[in-house]
Enzyme design. Structure first.
Site, short mmCIF file in Angstrom:
data_model
loop_
_atom_site.label_atom_id
_atom_site.label_comp_id
_atom_site.label_asym_id
_atom_site.label_seq_id
_atom_site.Cartn_x
_atom_site.Cartn_y
_atom_site.Cartn_z
CB ILE A 170 -0.03 14.32 10.97
CG1 ILE A 170 -1.45 13.82 10.80
CG2 ILE A 170 -0.01 15.60 11.79
CD1 ILE A 170 -2.08 13.35 12.10
CD GLU A 225 -3.63 -4.82 8.71
OE1 GLU A 225 -3.86 -5.85 8.03
OE2 GLU A 225 -3.18 -3.77 8.24
CD GLU A 243 7.21 14.20 9.71
OE1 GLU A 243 6.34 14.03 10.58
OE2 GLU A 243 8.16 15.00 9.84
N GLY A 270 -11.67 -1.86 6.08
CA GLY A 270 -10.24 -1.87 5.83
C GLY A 270 -9.43 -1.03 6.79
CB VAL A 311 4.85 9.46 14.57
CG1 VAL A 311 3.82 10.00 15.57
CG2 VAL A 311 5.86 8.58 15.28
CB THR A 320 -0.92 0.00 1.23
OG1 THR A 320 -1.77 -1.15 1.18
CG2 THR A 320 -1.78 1.25 1.25
CB VAL A 321 3.26 2.69 2.42
CG1 VAL A 321 4.14 3.94 2.49
CG2 VAL A 321 2.22 2.73 3.53
CE LYS A 377 1.44 4.92 14.53
NZ LYS A 377 0.02 5.00 14.09
#
Length: 398
Positions: free
Chosen positions: A131, A185, A124, A182, A127, A11-12, A200
């Site tokens: 944002i 998980e 970045e 979604g 967390v 996904t990322v 985090k």
């Protein structure tokens, strides 16, 4: 030309490729040179993808290619991702990641390697997803001693609690809905038991102090014990239940970090962070309170933060830029037992309320609920309750 390799095309990772492709001209104007996606490392092939011709299966190709400047790690976990990150940094390549588990557990070592090799290790997106919070802490708040951090750091748990508060769904119903959409998980334990928020707040605490605060040093409680009764009792005193990660610094420099449900005043900005959004409040000794709010997860939001780190690493190609922390000299962390707060308590039977408490319901044979007016440690609270009685107790954030 800045050449980038992506590790993991989920996904990322796929979002990072899309952002680099879609904003190619904008990125080139910002940097003064182009950014090119040279490799994608994955165990699978992607013949139908626009980027399918960049897919490889051998990390050593990336490791040994002197033209690769920045490696983007989006594999996740702290096993193979750790090995590849070490090797990339040792090969003199900057690394960017969204992997909060890796940063929270091995960030100290990886930052040290980056320092030695004069490259960047940036995270970045680890967390708050999209944002911006780590870079502002490092730059905009650099003149402050960070006295406290607290916030909603996990979108899945915030979605579940929002649906319990606004939709009167039980915890089980809200979790099932989150999975269907979604947001959760199939195995949601890292979210609902607080481990994700723990990692985090470990990262934020380490950034705030400059010393490594390990996840193992952070007491962690999730949301699995919260019921609709608790939600209703909280409403009676104009509060909402939120899972918060929190770090508190004492005047002597010692810190305490923890994750736990809190009753938050309904008229505060944090109480009104709903759904999958995150909200992070930071108090500096000069600036006072500042808040960061936005989408804490999601493909493109997270990819946006990752690519911003890629540009930062590229812009400082011949120097290095990254946050930094190191191993603490002696014990820096004080016990959560020393933190006194007011408490919300719900027992599984009628009891005589301790003195100085606010009743939230008429006593029945099944339930007693109340707030303490006095700030107590957890040990002091439990000493005032009947021993062996089933009960839940959550902190009140005033």
């Amino acid at each position: 030309m800045i050449n980038v390799a992506i590790l993991g095309f989920g996904t990322v990772g796929s979002g990072v490729a899309e952002v680099i492709h879609q904003n190619h001209d904008l990125i080139a104007r910002y940097l003064g040179e182009e950014v090119s996606l040279k490799y994608i490392l994955d165990v699978h092939d992607f013949p139908n993808s626009l980027f399918g011709d960049r897919v490889i299966h051998d990390f050593s190709i990336i490791e040994q290619d002197p033209d690769v400047d920045v490696v983007v790690e989006t594999i996740g976990g702290a096993r193979i991702a750790l090995e590849f990150t070490r090797r990339a940094l040792m090969a003199g390549k900057s690394v960017v990641t969204s992997n909060k588990e890796l940063v929270a557990t091995h960030g100290c070592e990886l930052l040290r390697i980056a320092e030695e090799k004069r490259v960047s290790y940036l995270f970045e997106a680890s967390v708050g997803g999209g944002i911006p919070v780590i870079r502002p802490m490092k730059q905009c708040l650099a003149a402050n001693e960070i006295e406290e951090i607290y916030g909603i750091l996990n979108g899945t748990t915030n979605y579940i609690l929002t649906r319990m508060i606004e939709g009167a769904l039980s915890f089980e119903e809200a979790l099932k809905e989150a999975q269907e959409k979604g947001y959760a998980e199939r195995d949601p334990s890292a979210d609902i038991e607080g481990a994700d928020a723990c990692r985090k707040i470990a990262i934020l605490s380490s950034l705030a102090t400059g010393w490594y605060i390990a996840p193992e040093q952070i007491p962690t409680e999730g949301i699995t014990g919260i019921t609709l009764q608790d939600v209703d009792f909280a409403k009676q005193v104009d509060r909402k239940i939120k899972l918060l990660g929190r770090m508190i610094r004492r005047e002597d420099g010692m810190v305490c970090a923890y994750v736990a449900p809190h009753l938050v005043r309904a008229d505060t900005p944090l109480a009104n962070v709903v759904g999958v959004f995150n909200g992070i409040q930071i108090r500096g000794n000069a600036v006072g309170d500042v808040m960061f709010y936005g989408q804490g997860a999601g493909k493109m939001a997270t990819a946006s933060a990752v690519v911003a780190d890629v540009l930062d690493a590229a812009k400082h190609k011949n120097e290095q830029t990254h946050p930094f922390w190191t191993e603490a000299e002696g014990n820096l962390v004080y016990s959560l037992e020393e933190v006194k707060t007011r408490w919300y308590v719900r027992t599984a039977a009628a009891i005589a309320m301790p003195e100085g408490c606010i009743a939230l319901s008429e006593q029945t044979s099944e339930t007693t609920a109340f707030l303490t007016e006095e700030a107590l440690s957890e040990q002091e609270l439990l000493a005032r309750l009947p021993q062996g009685m089933a009960q839940v107790h959550y902190r009140v954030l005033d």
